[in-house]
Design an enzyme around this catalytic site. Structure first.
Site, short mmCIF file in Angstrom:
data_model
loop_
_atom_site.label_atom_id
_atom_site.label_comp_id
_atom_site.label_asym_id
_atom_site.label_seq_id
_atom_site.Cartn_x
_atom_site.Cartn_y
_atom_site.Cartn_z
N SER A 29 1.49 -9.89 10.65
CA SER A 29 0.84 -8.82 9.87
C SER A 29 -0.67 -8.92 10.05
O SER A 29 -1.30 -9.88 9.61
CB SER A 29 1.23 -8.95 8.40
OG SER A 29 0.27 -8.32 7.58
N CYS A 78 0.87 -1.18 0.00
CA CYS A 78 0.00 0.00 0.00
C CYS A 78 0.91 1.24 0.00
O CYS A 78 2.13 1.13 0.17
CB CYS A 78 -0.86 0.00 1.26
SG CYS A 78 0.17 0.04 2.74
N SER A 97 1.99 -5.34 3.44
CA SER A 97 3.44 -5.23 3.67
C SER A 97 4.23 -6.31 2.95
O SER A 97 5.43 -6.46 3.18
CB SER A 97 3.71 -5.27 5.18
OG SER A 97 2.98 -6.31 5.79
N GLU A 131 0.47 -0.49 16.29
CA GLU A 131 -0.35 0.68 15.93
C GLU A 131 -1.29 1.06 17.08
O GLU A 131 -1.50 2.23 17.38
CB GLU A 131 -1.16 0.38 14.66
CG GLU A 131 -2.02 1.59 14.26
CD GLU A 131 -2.97 1.30 13.12
OE1 GLU A 131 -2.63 0.53 12.21
OE2 GLU A 131 -4.08 1.88 13.14
S1 SF4 Z 1 0.28 1.55 6.16
FE1 SF4 Z 1 -1.59 0.73 7.07
S2 SF4 Z 1 -2.97 2.50 7.22
FE2 SF4 Z 1 -1.35 3.08 5.83
S3 SF4 Z 1 -2.16 2.65 3.78
FE3 SF4 Z 1 -0.99 0.83 4.47
S4 SF4 Z 1 -2.46 -0.55 5.44
FE4 SF4 Z 1 -3.41 1.50 5.27
#
Ligand code: SF4
Length: 314
Positions: free
Chosen positions: A222, A12, A266, A126
């Site tokens: 994860s 992401c 990730s 988090e």
């Molecule tokens: S790091 Fe976490 S909150 Fe940010 S875009 Fe990726 S999954 Fe979404």
């Protein structure tokens, strides 16, 4: 065997940004740079950065005074920020902007006089970071059952925020239970908590209708990868979480015609390729990608890292 790749899958924008921050920091400052906690929850990503000179630490007291310290994408508590300042560390903050947004929302609710409920998993970095970013007490709720146990009057002014790697669907039951029990409760529109979590989960739900087995490429720690595997299972498909091709087991594919593959936010695409190679070792495969949402989200880097690299590289 037919292999269908989920779309979207894998990295992401928050993960891309976090890795880029470590990479640029290494090029600008030279090794070592110190990263508090795994920058993202993936061993391959961490090992790769470690080889380039990043040192991963759990706490800041392991970082020499004045060194470059990077906070992971999951965010950190205020106490960690203050510690870093007290030790004179040169901080680069790789907290995902969507996590920071949750911190800001939480503080605004508390400033408005509301008691804050955080929907998330205990112990996740988090969640620890978010709790530590909010002044005052934050009540962590992990399930619908816990809503009934909250020791609060029904008319207490409340607000909720959620961990980003839970989706609207994950949190809906808990939010509904909160709404039923409490008369004065507000929260953000959960549809825009994290586009990546939402999109990957929607893709897996659609993909699960077309496959006999689902492989989720991602790490066991994860949160979002685990959730993707659970969604596959809930859809009635045998679903396995694998870090890479070495964890793929031949017995999962007896009389299987179609395999779906996705990857957590990730997990690098090389690991998806590695898993496909492991399937190829079992027999011929025909790989296609499902029609799906194309993501174009990008997050800005910290301004300290925006100088042209060529000017600073030796
Ligand atoms: S790091 Fe976490 S909150 Fe940010 S875009 Fe990726 S999954 Fe979404």
């Amino acid at each position: 065997m037919r292999v269908i790749l989920a779309q979207p899958r894998g990295f992401c924008a928050g993960v891309v940004r976090a890795i880029e921050i470590v990479d640029r920091a290494l090029r600008q400052h030279g090794a070592p740079v110190y990263v508090r906690h795994e920058i993202v929850h993936n061993r391959h990503v961490v090992d790769n950065l470690r080889q380039k000179g990043a040192r991963f630490v759990e706490e800041l007291d392991e970082v020499p005074q004045g060194a470059v310290a990077i906070f992971s994408a999951h965010g950190v508590a205020k106490t960690v920020e203050r510690d870093a300042e007290a030790r004179g560390l040169d901080v680069l903050d790789a907290t995902c902007p969507l996590v920071t947004k949750v911190h800001v929302q939480g503080r605004q609710y508390v400033a408005a006089g509301r008691t804050l409920i955080l929907i998330g998993h205990a112990g996740h970095p988090e969640v620890e970071g978010t709790i530590g970013q909010i002044p005052g007490k934050v009540l962590l709720v992990q399930s619908e059952a816990q809503v009934a146990k909250l020791e609060l009057r029904e008319d207490t002014p409340l607000a909720y925020v959620t961990q980003t790697t839970l989706s609207v669907d994950d949190t809906r039951g808990i939010i509904d239970a909160l709404m039923r029990r409490f008369t004065d409760i507000v929260g953000p529109d959960t549809r825009d908590i994290c586009y990546a979590t939402q999109n990957r989960q929607a893709a897996v739900r659609a993909l699960s209708k077309e496959v006999d087995v689902l492989l989720v490429v991602g790490a066991t720690n994860s949160s979002n990868s685990n959730r993707l595997r659970e969604i596959g299972s809930e859809s009635g498909v045998a679903s396995y979480l694998v870090a890479d091709g070495s964890e793929v087991k031949a017995e999962w594919f007896a009389s299987v015609r179609t395999v779906g593959i996705t990857a957590g936010a990730s997990a690098p695409e090389e690991m998806v390729e590695n898993v496909i190679d492991a399937l190829r070792a079992l027999g011929p495969v025909d790989v296609t990608t499902m029609a799906g949402h194309e993501e174009k989200v990008e997050f800005k880097l910290p301004s300290k890292l925006m100088q042209p690299l060529a000017a600073r590289e030796v």
